[in-house]
Design an enzyme around this catalytic site. Structure first.
Site, PDB file in Angstrom:
ATOM      1  N   SER A 176      34.792  38.212  52.366  1.00  0.00           N
ATOM      2  CA  SER A 176      34.198  38.911  53.511  1.00  0.00           C
ATOM      3  C   SER A 176      35.067  38.885  54.765  1.00  0.00           C
ATOM      4  O   SER A 176      34.550  38.784  55.877  1.00  0.00           O
ATOM      5  CB  SER A 176      32.800  38.353  53.808  1.00  0.00           C
ATOM      6  OG  SER A 176      31.940  38.560  52.698  1.00  0.00           O
ATOM      7  N   GLU A 210      35.589  37.509  39.868  1.00  0.00           N
ATOM      8  CA  GLU A 210      34.865  38.540  39.110  1.00  0.00           C
ATOM      9  C   GLU A 210      35.385  38.624  37.678  1.00  0.00           C
ATOM     10  O   GLU A 210      34.637  38.926  36.755  1.00  0.00           O
ATOM     11  CB  GLU A 210      34.967  39.890  39.846  1.00  0.00           C
ATOM     12  CG  GLU A 210      34.077  39.888  41.092  1.00  0.00           C
ATOM     13  CD  GLU A 210      34.509  40.822  42.202  1.00  0.00           C
ATOM     14  OE1 GLU A 210      35.342  41.705  41.966  1.00  0.00           O
ATOM     15  OE2 GLU A 210      34.005  40.636  43.329  1.00  0.00           O
ATOM     16  N   ASN A 250      42.280  44.327  47.708  1.00  0.00           N
ATOM     17  CA  ASN A 250      41.779  44.408  46.339  1.00  0.00           C
ATOM     18  C   ASN A 250      40.719  45.507  46.302  1.00  0.00           C
ATOM     19  O   ASN A 250      39.591  45.296  46.750  1.00  0.00           O
ATOM     20  CB  ASN A 250      41.184  43.054  45.940  1.00  0.00           C
ATOM     21  CG  ASN A 250      40.485  43.101  44.591  1.00  0.00           C
ATOM     22  OD1 ASN A 250      40.665  44.043  43.823  1.00  0.00           O
ATOM     23  ND2 ASN A 250      39.671  42.088  44.299  1.00  0.00           N
ATOM     24  N   TRP A 251      41.107  46.658  45.777  1.00  0.00           N
ATOM     25  CA  TRP A 251      40.180  47.805  45.784  1.00  0.00           C
ATOM     26  C   TRP A 251      39.102  47.667  44.719  1.00  0.00           C
ATOM     27  O   TRP A 251      38.177  48.488  44.675  1.00  0.00           O
ATOM     28  CB  TRP A 251      40.965  49.102  45.564  1.00  0.00           C
ATOM     29  CG  TRP A 251      41.851  49.496  46.710  1.00  0.00           C
ATOM     30  CD1 TRP A 251      42.071  48.786  47.870  1.00  0.00           C
ATOM     31  CD2 TRP A 251      42.639  50.689  46.823  1.00  0.00           C
ATOM     32  NE1 TRP A 251      42.943  49.473  48.686  1.00  0.00           N
ATOM     33  CE2 TRP A 251      43.311  50.632  48.061  1.00  0.00           C
ATOM     34  CE3 TRP A 251      42.849  51.790  45.996  1.00  0.00           C
ATOM     35  CZ2 TRP A 251      44.176  51.655  48.495  1.00  0.00           C
ATOM     36  CZ3 TRP A 251      43.705  52.795  46.423  1.00  0.00           C
ATOM     37  CH2 TRP A 251      44.362  52.730  47.659  1.00  0.00           C
ATOM     38  N   LYS A 252      39.247  46.700  43.840  1.00  0.00           N
ATOM     39  CA  LYS A 252      38.297  46.520  42.728  1.00  0.00           C
ATOM     40  C   LYS A 252      38.150  47.848  41.956  1.00  0.00           C
ATOM     41  O   LYS A 252      39.112  48.585  41.847  1.00  0.00           O
ATOM     42  CB  LYS A 252      36.951  46.005  43.244  1.00  0.00           C
ATOM     43  CG  LYS A 252      37.115  44.808  44.195  1.00  0.00           C
ATOM     44  CD  LYS A 252      35.846  44.068  44.426  1.00  0.00           C
ATOM     45  CE  LYS A 252      36.078  43.024  45.516  1.00  0.00           C
ATOM     46  NZ  LYS A 252      35.070  41.993  45.528  1.00  0.00           N
ATOM     47  N   GLY A 268      32.065  39.515  49.074  1.00  0.00           N
ATOM     48  CA  GLY A 268      31.182  40.680  49.138  1.00  0.00           C
ATOM     49  C   GLY A 268      29.801  40.380  49.682  1.00  0.00           C
ATOM     50  O   GLY A 268      28.884  41.190  49.517  1.00  0.00           O
ATOM     51  N   HIS A 318      40.741  36.181  39.470  1.00  0.00           N
ATOM     52  CA  HIS A 318      39.711  36.563  40.453  1.00  0.00           C
ATOM     53  C   HIS A 318      38.347  36.133  39.910  1.00  0.00           C
ATOM     54  O   HIS A 318      38.093  36.213  38.703  1.00  0.00           O
ATOM     55  CB  HIS A 318      39.747  38.077  40.687  1.00  0.00           C
ATOM     56  CG  HIS A 318      38.911  38.493  41.854  1.00  0.00           C
ATOM     57  ND1 HIS A 318      37.545  38.593  41.775  1.00  0.00           N
ATOM     58  CD2 HIS A 318      39.235  38.803  43.128  1.00  0.00           C
ATOM     59  CE1 HIS A 318      37.063  38.957  42.961  1.00  0.00           C
ATOM     60  NE2 HIS A 318      38.081  39.092  43.804  1.00  0.00           N
ATOM     61  N   GLY A 332      38.630  42.454  49.975  1.00  0.00           N
ATOM     62  CA  GLY A 332      37.965  43.371  49.061  1.00  0.00           C
ATOM     63  C   GLY A 332      37.401  44.571  49.804  1.00  0.00           C
ATOM     64  O   GLY A 332      38.115  45.511  50.128  1.00  0.00           O
ATOM     65  N   GLY A 333      36.108  44.500  50.114  1.00  0.00           N
ATOM     66  CA  GLY A 333      35.395  45.631  50.715  1.00  0.00           C
ATOM     67  C   GLY A 333      36.112  46.278  51.898  1.00  0.00           C
ATOM     68  O   GLY A 333      36.243  47.509  51.953  1.00  0.00           O
ATOM     69  N   GLU A 339      39.183  31.739  47.418  1.00  0.00           N
ATOM     70  CA  GLU A 339      38.079  32.680  47.557  1.00  0.00           C
ATOM     71  C   GLU A 339      36.779  32.004  47.146  1.00  0.00           C
ATOM     72  O   GLU A 339      36.440  31.975  45.951  1.00  0.00           O
ATOM     73  CB  GLU A 339      38.319  33.902  46.665  1.00  0.00           C
ATOM     74  CG  GLU A 339      39.553  34.690  47.039  1.00  0.00           C
ATOM     75  CD  GLU A 339      39.372  36.161  46.701  1.00  0.00           C
ATOM     76  OE1 GLU A 339      39.519  36.982  47.608  1.00  0.00           O
ATOM     77  OE2 GLU A 339      39.062  36.476  45.547  1.00  0.00           O
TER      78      GLU A 339
HETATM   79  C1  PEP Z   1      37.835  40.000  46.878  1.00  0.00           C
HETATM   80  O1  PEP Z   1      37.416  40.828  46.107  1.00  0.00           O
HETATM   81  O2  PEP Z   1      38.844  39.349  46.579  1.00  0.00           O
HETATM   82  C2  PEP Z   1      37.144  39.808  48.147  1.00  0.00           C
HETATM   83  C3  PEP Z   1      37.517  38.841  48.935  1.00  0.00           C
HETATM   84  O3  PEP Z   1      36.122  40.683  48.430  1.00  0.00           O
HETATM   85  P1  PEP Z   1      35.388  40.874  49.868  1.00  0.00           P
HETATM   86  O4  PEP Z   1      36.470  40.938  50.910  1.00  0.00           O
HETATM   87  O5  PEP Z   1      34.644  42.146  49.736  1.00  0.00           O
HETATM   88  O6  PEP Z   1      34.515  39.685  50.060  1.00  0.00           O
END
Ligand code: PEP
Length: 246
Positions: free
Chosen positions: A208, A96, A8-10, A170, A94, A229-230, A164
């Site tokens: 994470s 966010e 997930n590049w956001k 994050g 998600h 994500g990151g 999640e």
């Molecule tokens: C996400 O955005 O779905 C996520 C899990 O982010 P991160 O891996 O950065 O915690």
């Protein structure tokens, strides 16, 4: 069951950086990968990423869709358009989106229904906040979100779930493997009660996930992949996660 690792590049990337990141991963994946891979860039970069992964086993995914097929919804993207652009997956619900856009379970359910109708596989996200966890509400929150976010017609074959924990996204914090196993087992149970069957359902963990912790998380009972994500923006680390699949 084939593991799924979805990046997930956001709201990150440019046409040039997206092309470079996706092309590098595509070259590696062509030589063989331990998991099914999906890249979910921002909507304006879908075509650039689609072109970069052409001929590789990497699938395209989007980060959100509207519940309607078309119409007066400025700034939104329809699941049917995502399908036409080459997407196979779309993330819905998600945290966010739930936090930034006030998305409720009913809205997530409508989006997942649209995804299914358009021929996409929704990746339906659920997870508790830190405050809910502190109050001991994790299990109640998960039960409500799973039951409330799944549309009619969702099956283990056409839908992917993602656990999640909001407090782990994050932040560098991850749930313990015991907690992940317990929540994944609960998601599978509620999915079965809601959709009628859960055999073969893929449940991803997200929060994470990095190359350094992926092997332990991915080996946890009931975990069938990761939503990343990151670390999905770092080609070396993302590839480490993919190769950490059992
Ligand atoms: C996400 O955005 O779905 C996520 C899990 O982010 P991160 O891996 O950065 O915690």
């Amino acid at each position: 069951m084939t593991y799924l690792i979805a990046g997930n590049w956001k709201m990150n990337g440019t046409p040039a950086s997206a092309k470079a990141l996706a092309a590098g991963l595509a070259a590696k994946a062509k030589a063989g990968s331990k998991a099914e891979i999906a890249l979910c860039p921002p909507a304006p970069l879908l075509s650039a990423v689609d072109a970069a992964v052409a001929g590789s086993p990497i699938a395209l995914g989007a980060q959100d869709c509207h519940a309607n097929e078309k119409g007066a919804h400025t700034g939104d993207v329809s699941a049917w358009l995502l399908k036409a652009l080459g997407c196979r997956f779309v993330i819905v619900g998600h945290s966010e989106r739930r936090a930034d856009h006030g998305e409720t379970d009913a809205m997530v359910k409508a989006k997942a229904a649209a995804a299914l109708k358009a021929g996409l596989t929704p990746i339906v996200c659920v997870g508790e906040t830190d405050a809910q966890r502190e109050r001991g509400e994790t299990s109640a929150v998960i039960a409500t979100q799973v039951a409330g976010s799944l549309p009619e017609g969702a099956t283990a074959a056409n839908t992917v779930m993602a656990y999640e924990p909001v407090w782990a996204i994050g932040t560098g914090k991850t749930a313990t493997t015991a907690d992940i196993a317990a929540v994944h087992a609960q998601i599978r149970e509620v999915f079965k009660a809601t959709a009628g069957e859960a055999g073969g359902l893929r449940i991803l963990y997200g929060g994470s996930v990095k190359g350094a912790n992926a092997a332990e998380i991915l080996a946890t009972a009931g975990v069938n992949g990761a939503l990343v994500g990151g670390a999905s923006l770092d080609p070396e680390d993302f590839w480490k996660i993919i190769q950490a699949c059992p």
